[in-house]
Design a protein around this motif. Structure first.
Motif, mmCIF file in Angstrom:
data_model
loop_
_atom_site.group_PDB
_atom_site.id
_atom_site.type_symbol
_atom_site.label_atom_id
_atom_site.label_comp_id
_atom_site.label_asym_id
_atom_site.label_seq_id
_atom_site.Cartn_x
_atom_site.Cartn_y
_atom_site.Cartn_z
ATOM 1 N N TYR A 47 1.740 9.801 -5.069
ATOM 2 C CA TYR A 47 2.336 11.028 -4.525
ATOM 3 C C TYR A 47 3.860 10.867 -4.544
ATOM 4 C CZ TYR A 47 -2.428 11.837 -2.922
ATOM 5 O OH TYR A 47 -3.792 12.016 -2.866
ATOM 6 N N PRO A 48 4.483 11.146 -5.678
ATOM 7 C CA PRO A 48 5.906 10.826 -5.869
ATOM 8 C C PRO A 48 6.890 11.832 -5.280
ATOM 9 C CG PRO A 48 5.000 11.751 -7.884
ATOM 10 C CD PRO A 48 3.861 11.640 -6.922
ATOM 11 N N GLU A 49 6.420 13.038 -4.965
ATOM 12 C CA GLU A 49 7.338 14.095 -4.540
ATOM 13 C C GLU A 49 7.577 14.056 -3.032
ATOM 14 O OE1 GLU A 49 8.786 15.776 -6.761
ATOM 15 O OE2 GLU A 49 7.513 15.336 -8.510
ATOM 16 N N ASP A 50 8.804 14.370 -2.612
ATOM 17 C CA ASP A 50 9.136 14.362 -1.182
ATOM 18 C C ASP A 50 8.295 15.358 -0.393
ATOM 19 O OD1 ASP A 50 10.997 12.319 -1.258
ATOM 20 O OD2 ASP A 50 12.688 13.642 -1.635
ATOM 21 N N HIS A 51 8.000 16.514 -0.997
ATOM 22 C CA HIS A 51 7.230 17.526 -0.255
ATOM 23 C C HIS A 51 5.813 17.032 0.046
ATOM 24 C CE1 HIS A 51 4.560 18.910 -3.527
ATOM 25 N NE2 HIS A 51 5.595 18.716 -4.334
ATOM 26 N N GLN A 52 5.347 16.056 -0.706
ATOM 27 C CA GLN A 52 4.027 15.480 -0.445
ATOM 28 C C GLN A 52 4.054 14.516 0.749
ATOM 29 O OE1 GLN A 52 3.690 14.017 -4.532
ATOM 30 N NE2 GLN A 52 1.891 15.323 -4.821
ATOM 31 N N TRP A 53 5.256 14.246 1.232
ATOM 32 C CA TRP A 53 5.443 13.372 2.394
ATOM 33 C C TRP A 53 6.120 14.128 3.543
ATOM 34 C CZ3 TRP A 53 3.578 8.376 2.625
ATOM 35 C CH2 TRP A 53 3.100 7.848 1.426
ATOM 36 N N ILE A 101 0.836 -1.196 0.000
ATOM 37 C CA ILE A 101 0.000 0.000 0.000
ATOM 38 C C ILE A 101 0.876 1.253 0.000
ATOM 39 C CG2 ILE A 101 -1.500 1.393 1.492
ATOM 40 C CD1 ILE A 101 -3.089 -0.614 -0.054
ATOM 41 N N LEU A 102 1.953 1.242 0.807
ATOM 42 C CA LEU A 102 2.875 2.384 0.826
ATOM 43 C C LEU A 102 3.489 2.612 -0.546
ATOM 44 C CD1 LEU A 102 4.614 4.559 2.233
ATOM 45 C CD2 LEU A 102 6.254 2.740 2.773
ATOM 46 N N SER A 149 -5.060 8.727 3.591
ATOM 47 C CA SER A 149 -5.150 8.435 2.162
ATOM 48 C C SER A 149 -4.817 6.968 1.874
ATOM 49 C CB SER A 149 -4.195 9.350 1.385
ATOM 50 O OG SER A 149 -4.177 9.014 0.012
ATOM 51 N N MET A 150 -3.773 6.450 2.523
ATOM 52 C CA MET A 150 -3.393 5.049 2.325
ATOM 53 C C MET A 150 -4.459 4.098 2.854
ATOM 54 S SD MET A 150 0.734 4.730 2.839
ATOM 55 C CE MET A 150 0.922 5.867 4.216
ATOM 56 N N LEU A 151 -5.064 4.463 3.988
ATOM 57 C CA LEU A 151 -6.080 3.584 4.565
ATOM 58 C C LEU A 151 -7.362 3.588 3.732
ATOM 59 C CD1 LEU A 151 -5.578 4.200 8.380
ATOM 60 C CD2 LEU A 151 -4.762 2.296 6.971
ATOM 61 N N GLU A 152 -7.692 4.711 3.117
ATOM 62 C CA GLU A 152 -8.829 4.741 2.200
ATOM 63 C C GLU A 152 -8.555 3.857 0.989
ATOM 64 O OE1 GLU A 152 -9.244 8.879 1.422
ATOM 65 O OE2 GLU A 152 -10.413 9.283 3.253
#
Length: 373
Positions: free
Chosen positions: A300-306, A292-293, A317-320
């Motif tokens: 969401y490939p960008e570091d700023h999104q994490w 899932i990760l 988002s991952m759990l959905e």
């Protein structure tokens, strides 16, 4: 995890595994003295106690393999009564994503040392048989453990468990103080098969996705260099293994300070405590959450999104996403989109986990207060 306990357990496991592999290699040098460290502990995503350790042990076939060697036709079968591999008049049926493996030149290489004779034989005709490799490895591991006990190399009780459907041989260390430790050692054929080739009959793994921004081009090339290996899960067929690629993908996943591993550890902890505790063996697993990760990283490939301030958003988002897969009864493996990771899982266990996850998504704060009041 407790740092002192983690260091103690890690040292003990490393010491015992090295002793076992030294003995195994000295008896049958087709098994490498070196091991590949895989699994949650070695990718720094383990939660709770440092009580489970995973290793891949390379079995050297003496060949450079190609997909062509997995598409040959053997004539053997497995006698369910005698539990032996026997000759068959009928060819082994083709299976989806499970393969026989031709090793005719290896047999010639092994002859001078008489490595493949009598009880040490792991082939049938020109094919290497998974159950034979697994049994040979278990026999040697048991002998190694007996040697360790007789030589008083270890003061703890060391037990080799019976074979099961897992690719690994499981060893339990019962400590005089502290919890028991489980070690999984899986024999692996390091064949390094390519993800892509010009062969029209080669499986289409659906990875990497054309135009995907994650992982980076350099990381993709690194995965290509690692390739796909083989492990034993079925008595007669080899199963594709992406364990080394998964470890490498997790290795530097947060090098720029992102929260990918932290979000995974939080989900794994909730799974262990509430959603699917250890006594439930047919439901949601840690491996499901890792995939899932990876799938979320595609979206969401960008570091700023994490960024750490988005930790809660990423987890929800991952759990959905996970909840949607549970409803569909289908979760693709990240490196092989043809494989459904929910195939052999209990629908009832998955649904129970899904109910808990849905409640968490709807109101995480209220949910946690209720569970931990």
């Amino acid at each position: 995890m407790d740092l002192t306990e983690t260091r103690r357990n890690s040292w003990l496991v490393r010491y015992i595994v090295e002793e076992i592999l030294n003995y195994v290699h000295s008896t049958d040098n087709r098994f490498s003295i070196n091991k590949e460290c895989v699994g949650s502990f070695h990718s720094y995503t383990k939660v709770s106690e440092a009580d489970e350790f995973d290793f891949s042990v390379v079995f050297d076939t003496g060949m450079t393999h190609q997909w062509l060697h997995l598409y040959q036709t053997p004539f053997y079968d497995f006698d369910r009564k005698t539990k032996k591999v026997i000759h068959s008049q009928k060819s082994l049926p083709r299976m989806l994503l499970k393969f026989p493996l031709l090793v005719n030149t290896s047999v010639q290489i092994w002859k001078p040392q008489r490595l493949n004779e009598g009880p040490n034989c792991v082939t049938r005709g020109d094919f290497i048989v998974p159950i034979s490799v697994k049994r040979q490895f278990k026999t040697l591991v048991c002998a190694a453990v007996d040697h360790i006990i007789k030589a008083r190399i270890c003061s703890h009780q060391v037990i080799v468990q019976n074979l099961n459907d897992s690719p690994a041989i499981t060893i339990i260390i019962k400590q005089q103080e502290g919890d028991s430790i489980s070690i999984d050692m899986a024999p692996m054929l390091k064949v390094q098969l390519p993800f892509q080739s010009g062969m029209r009959w080669q499986p289409d793994f659906g990875w990497p996705i054309p135009g995907a921004k994650w992982p980076s081009f350099e990381k993709v090339q690194h995965m290509f260099a690692i390739g796909i290996n083989l492990v034993t899960t079925d008595p007669l067929y080899w199963k594709l293994s992406f364990a080394t690629c998964e470890r490498e993908l997790l290795k530097y996943i947060d090098k720029d300070g992102s929260c990918r591993k932290k979000s995974l550890r939080i989900m794994k902890r909730l799974r262990e405590l509430i959603w699917c505790p250890k006594e439930v063996t047919d439901g949601l697993t840690s491996y499901h959450l890792i995939n899932i990760l990876f799938l979320e990283c595609d979206r969401y490939p960008e570091d700023h999104q994490w960024h750490i301030r988005l930790l809660g958003e990423r987890i929800l988002s991952m759990l959905e996403r996970l909840l949607a897969h549970i409803r569909e009864r289908h979760l693709p493996q990240y490196f092989n989109r043809q494989r459904n990771l929910f195939v052999k899982k209990s629908h009832q266990s998955l649904d129970k986990a899904g109910i808990e996850i849905k409640q968490f998504i709807e109101n995480p704060e209220k949910y946690l207060k209720k569970k931990y009041k």
